[in-house]
Enzyme design. Structure first.
Site: not given
Length: 129
Positions: A107, A109
């Site tokens: 991920r 972000c």
């Protein structure tokens, strides 16, 4: 390379010249960034509540994954876009309901200056089908 467009009425219709998702070469599912639009009403929900917006975003992602024959456990990469990095913990708390340590994808972000329709969070993903 083969290419299949994924569309479902259970997630918001695109607000521009793109598709909800595309399967490439029969294996990789690329899901467009989802924001907190209720697919039935067609409008942004919970304009000032990042937790509820994230829940709606995850529901929209789930609807698209389901239409493509995938689940959250098939997701290999997500990108989370936040209007305010101060919302990281709240978004993460909702996100963690869908991904545990064993199935969590890679991920990124990032905080951005503005998101479509002035939402607080947008999430896109890549999954294997």
């Amino acid at each position: 390379m083969t290419r299949k467009v994924i569309k479902t009425d259970n997630a918001p219709a695109p607000v521009g010249p793109y598709n909800q998702a595309v399967i490439a070469s029969g294996q990789m599912l690329f899901v467009a960034g989802q924001i907190a639009i209720d697919p039935r009403a067609g409008n942004v929900v919970y304009t000032d509540d990042v937790t509820k917006q994230t829940e709606r975003v995850m529901s929209n992602l789930e609807a698209i994954l389901t239409e493509a024959g995938a689940k959250f456990e098939n997701v290999v990469k997500t990108t989370v876009f936040l209007k305010d990095m101060g919302d990281f913990a709240a978004v993460n708390a909702v996100y963690a309901k869908y991904f545990d340590e064993a199935t969590a994808p890679a991920r990124a972000c990032v905080e951005v200056s503005r998101l479509p329709k002035d939402v607080l969070v947008e999430i896109e993903c890549i999954a294997m089908v």
